[in-house]
Design a protein around this motif. Structure first.
Motif, short mmCIF file in Angstrom:
data_model
loop_
_atom_site.label_atom_id
_atom_site.label_comp_id
_atom_site.label_asym_id
_atom_site.label_seq_id
_atom_site.Cartn_x
_atom_site.Cartn_y
_atom_site.Cartn_z
N PHE A 1 0.82 -1.22 0.00
CA PHE A 1 0.00 0.00 0.00
C PHE A 1 0.85 1.27 0.00
CE2 PHE A 1 -3.29 -2.91 1.87
CZ PHE A 1 -4.19 -2.81 0.81
N SER A 2 1.94 1.24 0.74
CA SER A 2 2.81 2.42 0.77
C SER A 2 3.50 2.63 -0.58
CB SER A 2 3.85 2.29 1.88
OG SER A 2 4.66 1.14 1.68
N SER A 3 3.87 1.53 -1.26
CA SER A 3 4.49 1.66 -2.59
C SER A 3 3.50 2.24 -3.60
CB SER A 3 4.97 0.29 -3.06
OG SER A 3 5.94 -0.24 -2.18
N ILE B 1 8.67 10.30 -0.67
CA ILE B 1 9.24 8.97 -0.40
C ILE B 1 9.58 8.83 1.08
CG2 ILE B 1 11.18 7.43 -0.89
CD1 ILE B 1 11.27 8.64 -3.70
N GLY B 2 10.28 9.84 1.63
CA GLY B 2 10.68 9.76 3.03
C GLY B 2 9.50 9.77 3.98
N GLY B 3 8.51 10.62 3.70
CA GLY B 3 7.35 10.73 4.58
C GLY B 3 6.54 9.45 4.61
N ILE B 4 6.25 8.89 3.45
CA ILE B 4 5.46 7.65 3.40
C ILE B 4 6.24 6.49 4.00
CG2 ILE B 4 4.40 5.97 1.85
CD1 ILE B 4 3.55 8.22 0.07
N PHE B 5 7.56 6.44 3.72
CA PHE B 5 8.39 5.36 4.27
C PHE B 5 8.40 5.42 5.79
CE2 PHE B 5 12.47 3.57 5.61
CZ PHE B 5 12.41 2.33 5.00
N THR B 6 8.51 6.61 6.35
CA THR B 6 8.55 6.76 7.81
C THR B 6 7.21 6.40 8.44
OG1 THR B 6 10.19 8.54 7.60
CG2 THR B 6 8.98 8.38 9.68
N ASP C 1 3.84 -0.17 10.75
CA ASP C 1 4.26 -1.58 10.79
C ASP C 1 4.76 -1.96 12.19
OD1 ASP C 1 5.09 -4.17 9.48
OD2 ASP C 1 7.05 -3.43 10.16
N SER C 2 5.52 -1.06 12.81
CA SER C 2 6.02 -1.34 14.15
C SER C 2 4.88 -1.46 15.15
CB SER C 2 6.98 -0.23 14.59
OG SER C 2 7.44 -0.43 15.91
N PHE C 3 3.88 -0.60 15.03
CA PHE C 3 2.73 -0.65 15.93
C PHE C 3 1.96 -1.97 15.76
CE2 PHE C 3 -1.83 0.09 16.58
CZ PHE C 3 -1.82 0.49 17.91
N VAL C 4 1.74 -2.39 14.52
CA VAL C 4 1.02 -3.64 14.26
C VAL C 4 1.84 -4.83 14.75
CG1 VAL C 4 0.11 -5.15 12.44
CG2 VAL C 4 -0.27 -2.68 12.32
#
Length: 387
Positions: A33-35, A356-361, A367-370
């Protein structure tokens, strides 16, 4: 080697052995989804970079002594072309009556089909021994000088056409009650032309050239007469008493067109109610905003935008308003400047990095929360704290 070790200690991106990676299903879905989000925003930035954007700003209009073309295309389905006249006046005192140049009139039938198209005021009528101002008929090798029938301002004034006789009468303030007795009108078939056009409509298009000051222009049955700064009408005895001023504004603009311009009166139509049988003055109050449009190549288009309100004033009471369609306009002191600009390469690269940086972060935080939430729940289930 010590220098390399020091540089290695400054590495902000430490590497982890692949054996310690733990890949999850939720992480794969978040990556997909982020890609997709990155690609969509990337192509959006590409489009903004390739195509120019329009920036606007407000400034004070400092122009002076300019003139303006008012372009119009108006249809009157119930007024014949021979009766509709165009007059202009402004606060500086400049006035023009029954304007003919740069205007084309089209006779139309009740279905809107064009019967005849002519440029107003062009051409002359055939003269066969017309009446001279001294009372005799025109002889060979004699200059034609038509009679003004007592309305001449000097002995050498000539009225060679029906329109010139009517103008002379209006300047005197006299009523022209029997047009058929005027030699010029009879010769030109003025009365017969009006009778032939009975029941027809008229489409008028062209432009008028005015000062860039407050004023008005109008379409009215009969010719305008300036009397005590009011527009009165020349009502001929064979014209109907009540005029149907139903109209459709096909186009109205103040100056040249430019990309993105919206003229609020284009396509506007108004129909006069036939139940009351009363004519009147239909008024448009126009606020004109000076506008300068500069394209990507630096070419400037000096034009105008406008807003409008409207009002119909019935011919009730005294003094009765002259019938017609009137446009009262005034200019705003504020000018709008539109400028086409391209996004710079540096700005484009900055936006790409931010996307790119904002969506990646954000994706990493999600992902870490999940991941940690799932681990915590699984651990509690294993020790039996969740029944």
């Amino acid at each position: 080697m010590e220098l390399w070790n020091k540089l290695r200690s400054l590495d902000a991106y430490p590497k982890v052995n692949e054996d310690f990676y733990s890949r999850t299903l939720s992480g794969g879905l978040i990556t997909i989804f982020s890609s997709i989000a990155i690609l969509l925003l990337f192509f959006s930035e590409i489009r903004l970079y390739l195509y120019s954007a329009t920036e606007s700003k407000l400034t004070v209009d400092t122009s002076r002594g300019e003139r303006l073309h008012i372009n119009f295309d108006v249809t009157f389905p119930a007024l014949p072309c021979s009766l509709v006249a165009i007059d202009t006046m402004d606060v500086s005192g400049e006035q023009h009556y029954d304007i003919r140049h740069d205007i084309i009139k089209k006779r139309i039938d009740q279905l809107g089909n064009v019967i005849e198209s002519r440029k107003d005021g062009v051409g002359s009528h055939k003269i066969e021994r017309p009446l001279q101002n001294h009372g005799g008929r025109l002889d060979h090798n004699e200059a034609y000088c038509g009679s003004c029938y007592g309305s001449e301002e000097s002995d050498n004034q000539c009225c060679n056409t029906c329109d010139e006789v009517r103008d002379a009468y209006r300047k005197k303030g006299w009523a022209l009650t029997n047009v058929e007795s005027i030699d010029q009108c009879k010769r030109e078939g003025f009365v017969q032309r009006l009778k032939d056009e009975h029941g027809e409509g008229c489409n008028i298009h062209g432009f008028v050239d005015v000062n860039k000051v407050a004023g008005n222009f109008h379409f009215a049955p009969g010719k305008g007469l300036d009397h005590a700064f009011n527009f009165l009408q020349d009502m001929l005895n064979f014209q109907p008493e009540n005029y149907n001023i139903s109209h459709k504004i096909n186009k109205l603009s103040f100056g040249k067109d430019f990309p993105g311009v919206i003229n609020p009166l284009d396509g506007v139509e108004w129909k006069q109610e036939q139940t009351t049988g009363l004519t009147g003055m239909y008024q448009y109050f126009v606020k004109v905003v000076p506008t300068i449009y500069t394209d990507i190549r630096g070419r400037k288009i000096h034009s105008n935008q406008f807003s409008v309100t409207e009002h119909f004033r019935e011919a009730i009471g005294l003094p009765r308003p002259p019938p017609g369609v009137y446009f009262f306009y005034e200019f705003s002191p504020i000018q709008v400047d539109f400028t086409e600009e391209n996004t710079s390469l540096l700005h484009f690269l900055t936006n790409i990095c931010a996307i790119i940086g904002g969506i990646f972060t954000v994706a990493g935080i999600l992902d870490s929360f999940v991941y940690h939430g799932h681990r915590a729940i699984k651990k509690k289930m294993e020790i039996g704290k969740l029944g």
